[in-house]
Design a protein around this motif. Sequence first.
Motif, PDB file in Angstrom:
ATOM      1  N   PRO A  79       0.845  -1.200   0.000  1.00 29.43           N
ATOM      2  CA  PRO A  79       0.000   0.000   0.000  1.00 29.43           C
ATOM      3  C   PRO A  79       0.885   1.256   0.000  1.00 29.43           C
ATOM      4  CG  PRO A  79      -0.784  -1.581   1.609  1.00 29.43           C
ATOM      5  CD  PRO A  79       0.542  -2.091   1.112  1.00 29.43           C
ATOM      6  N   ARG A  80       0.428   2.278  -0.683  1.00 32.59           N
ATOM      7  CA  ARG A  80       1.191   3.519  -0.806  1.00 32.59           C
ATOM      8  C   ARG A  80       1.660   4.037   0.551  1.00 32.59           C
ATOM      9  NH1 ARG A  80       1.581   6.166  -5.176  1.00 32.59           N
ATOM     10  NH2 ARG A  80      -0.282   5.242  -6.090  1.00 32.59           N
TER      11      ARG A  80
ATOM     12  N   ALA B 217      -1.115   2.456 -12.390  1.00 36.03           N
ATOM     13  CA  ALA B 217      -1.952   1.279 -12.649  1.00 36.03           C
ATOM     14  C   ALA B 217      -1.354   0.452 -13.775  1.00 36.03           C
ATOM     15  CB  ALA B 217      -3.363   1.715 -13.002  1.00 36.03           C
TER      16      ALA B 217
ATOM     17  N   ARG C 120       1.497  -7.497 -12.363  1.00 35.04           N
ATOM     18  CA  ARG C 120       0.311  -8.132 -11.785  1.00 35.04           C
ATOM     19  C   ARG C 120       0.100  -9.548 -12.307  1.00 35.04           C
ATOM     20  NH1 ARG C 120      -3.983  -4.220 -13.969  1.00 35.04           N
ATOM     21  NH2 ARG C 120      -2.798  -4.874 -15.767  1.00 35.04           N
TER      22      ARG C 120
ATOM     23  N   ARG D 197      -4.316  -9.211 -10.621  1.00 29.28           N
ATOM     24  CA  ARG D 197      -5.040  -8.068 -11.197  1.00 29.28           C
ATOM     25  C   ARG D 197      -6.239  -7.677 -10.357  1.00 29.28           C
ATOM     26  NH1 ARG D 197      -5.458 -10.002 -17.320  1.00 29.28           N
ATOM     27  NH2 ARG D 197      -5.667 -11.918 -16.146  1.00 29.28           N
ATOM     28  N   ASP D 198      -6.920  -8.658  -9.777  1.00 34.21           N
ATOM     29  CA  ASP D 198      -8.109  -8.335  -8.975  1.00 34.21           C
ATOM     30  C   ASP D 198      -7.745  -7.647  -7.657  1.00 34.21           C
ATOM     31  OD1 ASP D 198      -6.957 -10.808  -8.154  1.00 34.21           O
ATOM     32  OD2 ASP D 198      -8.802 -11.359  -7.128  1.00 34.21           O
ATOM     33  N   LEU D 199      -6.490  -7.727  -7.238  1.00 36.20           N
ATOM     34  CA  LEU D 199      -6.058  -7.073  -6.002  1.00 36.20           C
ATOM     35  C   LEU D 199      -5.437  -5.702  -6.253  1.00 36.20           C
ATOM     36  CD1 LEU D 199      -4.362 -10.133  -4.284  1.00 36.20           C
ATOM     37  CD2 LEU D 199      -6.636  -9.200  -3.833  1.00 36.20           C
ATOM     38  N   TRP D 200      -5.052  -5.452  -7.502  1.00 36.03           N
ATOM     39  CA  TRP D 200      -4.363  -4.209  -7.820  1.00 36.03           C
ATOM     40  C   TRP D 200      -5.351  -3.052  -7.818  1.00 36.03           C
ATOM     41  CZ3 TRP D 200       0.621  -3.036  -8.112  1.00 36.03           C
ATOM     42  CH2 TRP D 200       0.964  -1.787  -8.604  1.00 36.03           C
ATOM     43  N   ASP D 201      -4.978  -2.010  -7.115  1.00 37.33           N
ATOM     44  CA  ASP D 201      -5.769  -0.779  -7.152  1.00 37.33           C
ATOM     45  C   ASP D 201      -4.800   0.394  -7.156  1.00 37.33           C
ATOM     46  OD1 ASP D 201      -4.947  -0.199  -4.510  1.00 37.33           O
ATOM     47  OD2 ASP D 201      -6.712  -1.166  -3.665  1.00 37.33           O
ATOM     48  N   GLY D 202      -5.304   1.579  -7.245  1.00 34.20           N
ATOM     49  CA  GLY D 202      -4.464   2.768  -7.321  1.00 34.20           C
ATOM     50  C   GLY D 202      -3.664   3.040  -6.062  1.00 34.20           C
ATOM     51  N   ASP D 203      -3.900   2.293  -4.997  1.00 29.83           N
ATOM     52  CA  ASP D 203      -3.191   2.516  -3.739  1.00 29.83           C
ATOM     53  C   ASP D 203      -1.900   1.700  -3.633  1.00 29.83           C
ATOM     54  OD1 ASP D 203      -2.973   3.637  -1.053  1.00 29.83           O
ATOM     55  OD2 ASP D 203      -3.420   1.609  -0.354  1.00 29.83           O
ATOM     56  N   LEU D 204      -1.643   0.800  -4.570  1.00 27.41           N
ATOM     57  CA  LEU D 204      -0.470  -0.072  -4.462  1.00 27.41           C
ATOM     58  C   LEU D 204       0.730   0.489  -5.215  1.00 27.41           C
ATOM     59  CD1 LEU D 204      -2.085  -3.596  -4.873  1.00 27.41           C
ATOM     60  CD2 LEU D 204      -1.298  -2.502  -2.768  1.00 27.41           C
TER      61      LEU D 204
END
Length: 150
Positions: free
Chosen positions: A3-4, A30, A44, A66-73
């Motif tokens: 996480p960021r 992303a 990913r 891919r399903d876990l990747w979001d803009g916060d990682l």
Amino acid sequence: MVPRAFAADLADLCARNPVPCPARRSAARAGAFVPRCAPDADLRTDLGRYRVWRDGVLVAQPADVRDLWDGDLVAFLIGCSFTFDHALASAGLTPRHYALERNVPMYRTRVPLAPAGALSGTMVVSMRPYRGADIERRARGHPSLSGRPR
């Protein structure tokens, strides 16, 4: 990938521990592409397996995140000893585990890493047995050992 909120701590941990944690690149956008070292890579999907941790517990080992990747990682590429096994084999110094198609022996030590923010831990070391006559030749071929006692 972290996480960021932990990205600066991880970058600092790698900077404070450059031999066991040699950070090479990070990617925050992303898709997690890392164009300079792997132009077509997607972090990913393109690794063999991922380890997903939640609250310090391993909860999954998927082949695609891919399903876990979001803009916060934020993804980090951190070097490890696996990167030179092929070079050793090409030089006629095939590591035993490589020839046996097994994972390298790894050991958790009590040697603490220099902590950074919320991150801390102990060093993990790997072992590659060689005959005494091959040690100097093997050490010369590995840049992280230059200038260090052998």
